[in-house]
Design a protein around this motif. Structure first.
Motif, mmCIF file in Angstrom:
data_model
loop_
_atom_site.group_PDB
_atom_site.id
_atom_site.type_symbol
_atom_site.label_atom_id
_atom_site.label_comp_id
_atom_site.label_asym_id
_atom_site.label_seq_id
_atom_site.Cartn_x
_atom_site.Cartn_y
_atom_site.Cartn_z
ATOM 1 N N GLY A 77 33.362 59.225 18.625
ATOM 2 C CA GLY A 77 32.230 59.719 19.401
ATOM 3 C C GLY A 77 31.773 61.125 19.045
ATOM 4 O O GLY A 77 31.232 61.828 19.885
ATOM 5 N N GLY A 78 31.982 61.554 17.820
ATOM 6 C CA GLY A 78 31.453 62.852 17.391
ATOM 7 C C GLY A 78 32.492 63.690 16.682
ATOM 8 O O GLY A 78 33.686 63.390 16.722
ATOM 9 N N ARG A 137 29.851 69.054 20.307
ATOM 10 C CA ARG A 137 30.044 67.695 19.840
ATOM 11 C C ARG A 137 28.692 67.000 19.795
ATOM 12 O O ARG A 137 28.003 66.919 20.807
ATOM 13 C CB ARG A 137 30.982 66.979 20.800
ATOM 14 C CG ARG A 137 31.497 65.656 20.295
ATOM 15 C CD ARG A 137 32.411 65.044 21.337
ATOM 16 N NE ARG A 137 33.768 65.502 21.175
ATOM 17 C CZ ARG A 137 34.729 64.735 20.614
ATOM 18 N NH1 ARG A 137 34.451 63.530 20.202
ATOM 19 N NH2 ARG A 137 35.950 65.186 20.489
ATOM 20 N N LYS A 171 26.701 63.475 19.103
ATOM 21 C CA LYS A 171 27.019 62.044 19.064
ATOM 22 C C LYS A 171 26.652 61.453 17.706
ATOM 23 O O LYS A 171 25.630 61.800 17.127
ATOM 24 C CB LYS A 171 26.252 61.315 20.162
ATOM 25 C CG LYS A 171 26.964 61.376 21.488
ATOM 26 C CD LYS A 171 26.614 60.179 22.343
ATOM 27 C CE LYS A 171 27.580 60.095 23.487
ATOM 28 N NZ LYS A 171 27.130 59.264 24.555
ATOM 29 N N GLU A 193 24.321 55.311 16.509
ATOM 30 C CA GLU A 193 24.995 54.158 17.099
ATOM 31 C C GLU A 193 25.545 53.198 16.033
ATOM 32 O O GLU A 193 26.637 52.657 16.191
ATOM 33 C CB GLU A 193 24.035 53.426 18.025
ATOM 34 C CG GLU A 193 24.724 52.924 19.286
ATOM 35 C CD GLU A 193 23.736 52.804 20.420
ATOM 36 O OE1 GLU A 193 23.220 51.695 20.579
ATOM 37 O OE2 GLU A 193 23.484 53.806 21.103
ATOM 38 N N GLY A 210 22.200 61.761 15.464
ATOM 39 C CA GLY A 210 22.135 60.485 16.169
ATOM 40 C C GLY A 210 21.100 59.520 15.635
ATOM 41 O O GLY A 210 20.947 58.421 16.175
#
Lengths: 312, 308
Positions: B230-231, B141, B143, B146, B84
């Motif tokens: 999203g992953g 999973r 993330k 962004e 992330g």
């Protein structure tokens, strides 16, 4: 090398030796499997997998590849657990229809000169779709006579072993020893010369696909006999298992070189690989990977044998 | 050559007719939204299909079945390493490329050393990659950073950013395929490997580079798909096995090898997405949707096939 251990016999023996090796390893790890009951449990699922591998082998024999077999076996299992149980006549008709559909697929692939991989990949959607319509949620029931057949307990030798031997011998004599079998295999070896000799390639391809469909149906029925119920994805793994099993057993991708006995042995070997890995208490994360590794290992051994063939 | 004779024309005709059906059913504004969605998802199909197309063009028997496993492994490792953090975006991308390089090399090593058909080689090795991915992250999973998610889902107006990037890549690959030594070697090998060899084309080196390129593109696709959805997930590559092959074939590339085209990939990728959307719009149940999807794929291939 001695006269008895020629390269050719080694190539034939390789599948059997792999099976013996894995069986010995299992007996060593878990001696209790070395009994009537233990073998029965161990080899329980061998019958449907062996039948599916034979089905795949018929397709390999005419230089094609079936990527929809798992979905097809799931469909026939769903039909067996629903229609064949509730209304046997409808069930038999539907299963016969499945075989006809496979024959039609063979004709389509031949007439339009299509790549079997793509056509069967597309058809796998169709099979799953029909299976979902027939059996939206897991369930159904196994017809009694199939259940009775699959749970037979003959004296001395467990049923899965007898069934595997019978399947291997029937297909061996039908495909490898009969006059018709030679023509069928010849269509994979040299289609042009088979056609020049007056045989219809279309009929050969339709026959092979129909045979494949027939054994696919048998595989689905046998599977339901063991599991007593079905769902639309019950045999998803059979596509890869059947290809790997046939290849392990010495079948080749081109040239109509196949071996029914080898295919059955290959299927049983792959099945036992799973048990072997769990007896090893191998981290379950590596189970699929280990099966891939064993496949690669056997193929590597075959290359070594072929190399010594060239040298001598 | 007349327009009607172009190999890629049928994919585009199909795409446009299906879009017209959707637009007439649910209006033009909804039709535009569907088109944007088709461009977003189609981009990922095209990205893996470019690699698969080059591999298939090498000739009969050449196909890469390890694409889904490669996508999963590359994106799983990258997401976990990046964890992330936006500072790790570039290292993450480099890791993905490195994994692609390694997988492509390993695939080709199996093909050449064991002399087994690529189908079986990539099938067996895909088990290893998938196992590695499961072992590495136990299916959790993670993330994506962004910035990666923003880029993968970003749009200029109604056009997805990623679609523009892959469109540029398609144009470059079109040039590579038809104008460079590497691309023409692939076509030559697909048409006749013996003749290509005698003409001095480095056959094995070209095949090696093609398999590596295919794996790298699949790995990159996994990277952006993980950002988009999203992953990374263990089953994220599942539908890409069929899609990569179907898009190539419906796009008018010859399965027998030797003839490839890139415009067809976009037509076929949009076609496949719109087809599923149309079946959804019609309100069909899952079973019928699957049957129609399969039947239409087979029908398209049967129609575009050559009579014996």
């Amino acid at each position: 090398m001695s006269r008895f251990l020629t390269v050719n016999t080694m190539r034939t023996l390789l599948p059997a030796l792999s099976l013996a090796a894995i069986l010995a390893a299992i007996f060593y790890l878990q001696p209790r499997t070395m009994s009537y009951f233990g073998l029965n449990l161990l080899l329980n699922l061998a019958i449907p997998i062996a039948l599916a591998t034979i089905a795949q082998m018929f397709i390999l024999c005419v230089n094609d590849l079936d990527l929809s077999l798992g979905a097809f076996v799931s469909l026939t299992a769903c039909i067996t657990a629903t229609w064949l149980y509730d209304t046997p006549v409808l069930g038999v008709l539907a299963l016969a229809g499945c075989v006809l559909a496979y024959a039609a697929l063979g004709a389509l692939i031949h007439l339009r000169n299509l790549p079997s991989i793509v056509v069967t990949l597309g058809m796998s959607f169709v099979w799953v779709g029909v299976a979902v319509l027939i059996l939206p949620t897991p369930g159904g029931k196994a017809p009694e006579w199939i259940r009775a057949l699959m749970t037979l307990k003959p004296a001395l030798i467990p049923f899965p072993i007898i069934a595997a031997v019978v399947i291997a011998i029937i297909v061996h004599f039908g495909l490898m020893k009969s006059a018709a079998g030679v023509v069928l295999r010849g269509a994979g070896g040299n289609p042009l010369s088979v056609e020049r000799a007056g045989w219809s390639l279309l009929r050969i391809k339709v026959t092979m696909y129909a045979l494949s469909g027939f054994f696919g149906v048998l595989s689905g029925m046998a599977l339901v006999g063991l599991t007593t119920s079905a769902d639309a994805n019950i045999a998803e793994r059979y596509t890869l298992l059947s290809i790997a099993g046939a290849i392990l057993g010495g079948s080749q991708f081109v040239g109509g070189r196949v071996s029914p006995i080898g295919a059955v042995i290959g299927a049983v070997t792959l099945l036992l690989t799973g048990s072997f890995l769990s007896f090893l208490r191998l981290n379950p994360d590596w189970q699929i990977g280990a099966q891939g590794a064993i496949l690669i290992l056997v193929l590597a051994l075959r290359v070594l044998i072929d190399r010594s063939d060239k040298r001598s | 050559m007349r327009l009607i004779e172009k190999p890629w024309i049928w994919a585009w005709v199909g795409t446009i007719s299906i879009w017209l059906v959707i637009a007439s059913l649910s209006g033009v504004s909804a039709g535009t939204e569907v088109l944007t969605a088709a461009a977003s998802f189609g981009t990922f199909f095209v990205l893996v299909a470019i690699g698969q197309m080059l591999v298939i063009t090498l000739g009969p028997g050449n196909v890469d079945l390890s694409i889904p496993a490669c996508m999963t492994l590359a994106s799983t490792v990258a997401m976990k390493v990046m964890n992330g953090s936006e500072a790790m975006l570039i290292p993450g991308f480099l890791i993905v490329v490195a994994i692609g390089l390694a997988i492509g090399t390993l695939n080709f090593a199996l093909i050449i050393l064991l002399r087994i058909p690529p189908i079986i080689a990539t099938l067996s090795s895909s088990f290893l990659y998938l196992s590695t991915a499961i072992w590495y992250n136990r299916g959790l999973r993670v993330k994506p950073p962004e910035a990666l998610a923003d880029f993968a889902t970003g749009k200029i107006g109604v056009v997805p950013l990623l679609a523009i990037a892959v469109l540029v890549l398609t144009v470059i690959m079109h040039f590579v395929l038809h104008r460079t030594y590497f691309g023409r070697s692939i076509l030559a090998i697909g048409q006749n490997p013996k003749a290509a060899h005698l003409a001095g084309v480095p056959v094995e080196r070209t095949r090696f580079m093609t398999y590596v390129l295919c794996a790298v593109l699949a790995a990159i696709c996994g990277y952006f798909l993980a950002g988009f959805s999203g992953g990374a997930a263990l089953n994220m590559g599942e539908e890409y096995l069929l899609m990569s092959i179907a898009v190539v074939v419906i796009g008018g590339t010859s399965v027998a090898g030797g003839f490839a085209n890139l415009p067809g990939l976009w037509g076929a990728a949009l076609f496949m997405f719109l087809l599923v959307t149309m079946l959804n719009t019609l309100g069909l149940s899952a079973g019928y949707r699957l049957i129609f999807t399969g039947a239409i794929i087979v029908a398209v291939i049967a129609i575009s096939g050559k009579k014996r």
